[in-house]
Design an enzyme around this catalytic site. Sequence first.
Site, PDB file in Angstrom:
ATOM      1  CB  SER A  38      37.592 -11.330  -5.654  1.00 36.12           C
ATOM      2  OG  SER A  38      36.309 -11.906  -5.455  1.00 36.12           O
ATOM      3  CG  ASP A  39      38.657 -16.609  -1.567  1.00 35.90           C
ATOM      4  OD1 ASP A  39      37.599 -17.172  -1.917  1.00 35.90           O
ATOM      5  OD2 ASP A  39      39.485 -17.162  -0.825  1.00 35.90           O
ATOM      6  CE1 TYR A  40      30.810 -18.037  -1.455  1.00 37.70           C
ATOM      7  CE2 TYR A  40      30.515 -16.255   0.100  1.00 37.70           C
ATOM      8  CZ  TYR A  40      30.002 -17.310  -0.629  1.00 37.70           C
ATOM      9  OH  TYR A  40      28.679 -17.631  -0.510  1.00 37.70           O
ATOM     10  N   GLY A  99      35.791 -11.172  -1.222  1.00 46.28           N
ATOM     11  CA  GLY A  99      37.087 -10.564  -0.887  1.00 46.28           C
ATOM     12  C   GLY A  99      37.146  -9.072  -1.176  1.00 46.28           C
TER      13      GLY A  99
END
Length: 747
Positions: free
Chosen positions: A259-261, A263
């Site tokens: 995932s992104d931060y 996300g």
Amino acid sequence: MDDGAVGRLMERMTLAEKIGQLNLLAAGEGLVTGERQQTSLARRLDGGQVGAIFGTKSLATARAMQERALAGSRLAIPLFFAEDVIHGHRTIFPLNIGLACSWDMALIEATAAHAAAEAAAEGLHQVFAPMIDISRDPRWGRVAEGPGEDPHLASRIAVAATRGFQGDGLGSPGRVAACLKHFVAYGAPESGRDYDNVTLAWEDVIQIYLPPFRAGIAAGAASVMAAFNALNKVPMHANHRLVEGWLRGEAGFDGLVVSDYTGVAELVEHGLGPAPVSVARALHGGIDMDMVGEDYLRELPALAECGLDAPDAGFSLSADHITGLIDRACRRVLTFKQRLGLLDDPFRGLEGAPVAPDRATGRALARKAAAASAVLLKNDDLLPLARKTKVALIGPFAKDRANMLGTWAVSGRAEDVVPLDQAVAALTGRKPITAWGANIVEELWLEQRLNVHGVTVTRDPRSDAEQRAEALDAAAKADVIIAAVGEAKEHAGESSSVLSPELPALQRELIRALAETGKPLALVIFAGRPLAMDQIARHADAVIYAGHGGVAGPEGVADLIFGTEMPSGRLAVTLPVRPGETPLSYAAETTGRPNPGRFAKFRAGWLDLPDDAQHFPFGFGLGYATVRGSAPVLSAPTARAGDTVTLSQVLTNTSTRFTAVETVQLYASDPVARITRPGRWLIDFQQVTLAPGESREVVFAISADQFTYPVAPSLDAVDWVRDPGLIRLHVGPNSRDTETVELTWLD
Ligand code: BGC
């Protein structure tokens, strides 16, 4: 461990241990030494609840964390370590948008390889790079991190960077796993506003935004990061169709998706349901690891026990299904660790004293890259300057170090930068006259925002008039003025979208005042994004679009100014003429009322754009030498589907003095198609070096598959078509100034 190692581990793992593997946390600071040991990260490590960590700052920290993780994990499963190594690690290279302007794939591969070696020497196993988000919107701050506007160029960059990071394969010494990001279409947010959602025709998703990912995957990229945005209504952290469907299915990706931060947590704000629903959607959607938010850790135990039944969100999954999805994600994490060699040796890359590459070699590469990344936009016989020229170096970036590093320089150091005044002095043997000229920005509140990650924007307390007077005084004493203007490092990058992509007003006024002196004026633009150039370029005799060039950025510029290096950069993104001309691309679709090259009533265009505006399109860039291309020749005017046709052109460097590095670009257009198509699009390019007076033939191979295109009312109904008939091929030094030949496909 052999291939069955992952399976055997899985058999022995508890559900909680599997969920722990999906947790990707930030390192924080001072974790395992001193009093701050009992941070939540330490507790997580002791509890075997961490799969990987990003952002460690030294080999010693990584090693200590690994020891702690191994002790805390019943089955001694190691962590892997990741970091944002976006345009260099300890040695900061030019921003990616600058590197893209080099159009030099060997150079891009070399910078990635150097960054990988520096990162590996600090115990890192994965980098959150390459960032391959195409963007056609200069307002979007993260255009700085990306490969520009074009899918063909971006795809070649994705391949070069992946090879540079990974070398011959995961686990090779001095190499790291690449992570293609951000999947997908993150570079096309509504209004250019970071994190905003994206609405695109599926044809555009398929032809513009997906190709760099396909190319990076084909080159072996081991991981992918999801994007923050929703695409056509479905957030990418819950986009089963694109992640499990396209990425793993059609593109054949078999690596790890992170995932992104936070996300996953952000799906709640996206409106997809409370945490349990969002977590189930993300896991089902193919997000294997959850970065920072810890929502997987919190929600998955109960979901695995009870399942999810959320009719209000239109989503239900049985407990067995969720358990299976946890297994799937955990298996991918462990397989990634196995590929990195960590299941065989948990201290791989962390033991002994891994050798960091030679800093001087990195610096030399950074300097070469900086010169190759800068684009000469204009030169009315001013550059290169003779070394004896008396130069006044004016502007707030004349002595700057910190901003030169650019937006993503987590391990870079401002003191490594040689500022432009010193670079010029070192090259010419004399100190230039310098003056500050103008503050970077006028507004104090904006200055504060720009200094959020440390002060890089300072202010001269004198009045604008006093600063201007000093600048004019300096100019009066010189033969040539070089104005060092641009953006601060935080002007671009994450969460740094702007309403108006242009040089700040005080700096524009400074340029006007300098131009009025009548002295020859060269502008050096240190920026993170494409800025509107028309009203600036018209005041100058020469313009170098330098970007934030990293540790040796100013030295690379000095090399160009004084002719020790030849300008060869070509814009990887079209510069807007005025700030309102956005989004924009050379490859815009044809309309029924095309612009005839000037304003015309009832034609596409801008009422308030003067006809003599200076345009700097994609692919544009000058050298000191002039290169002439002969009329392009096709090996045959007609072809059958299985044929390869060649297009050749002889290039001649007409200069008697300068070497030319020419990037010959081949574009195509399809005048008759089933749907509206780009006016033209890049299909190939070659870079050749020509000594003064030298001629050389370049040959492009052309085949039918370069002209297939999707007709895609939805992603599940994609029809790839290619029709017989006329294709136009345009060859030249940029996307505008081309010569055209016609090729007819007979079938
Ligand atoms: C960015 C990513 C980055 C991550 C970790 C996010 O905010 O979008 O590009 O890799 O942070 O630092």
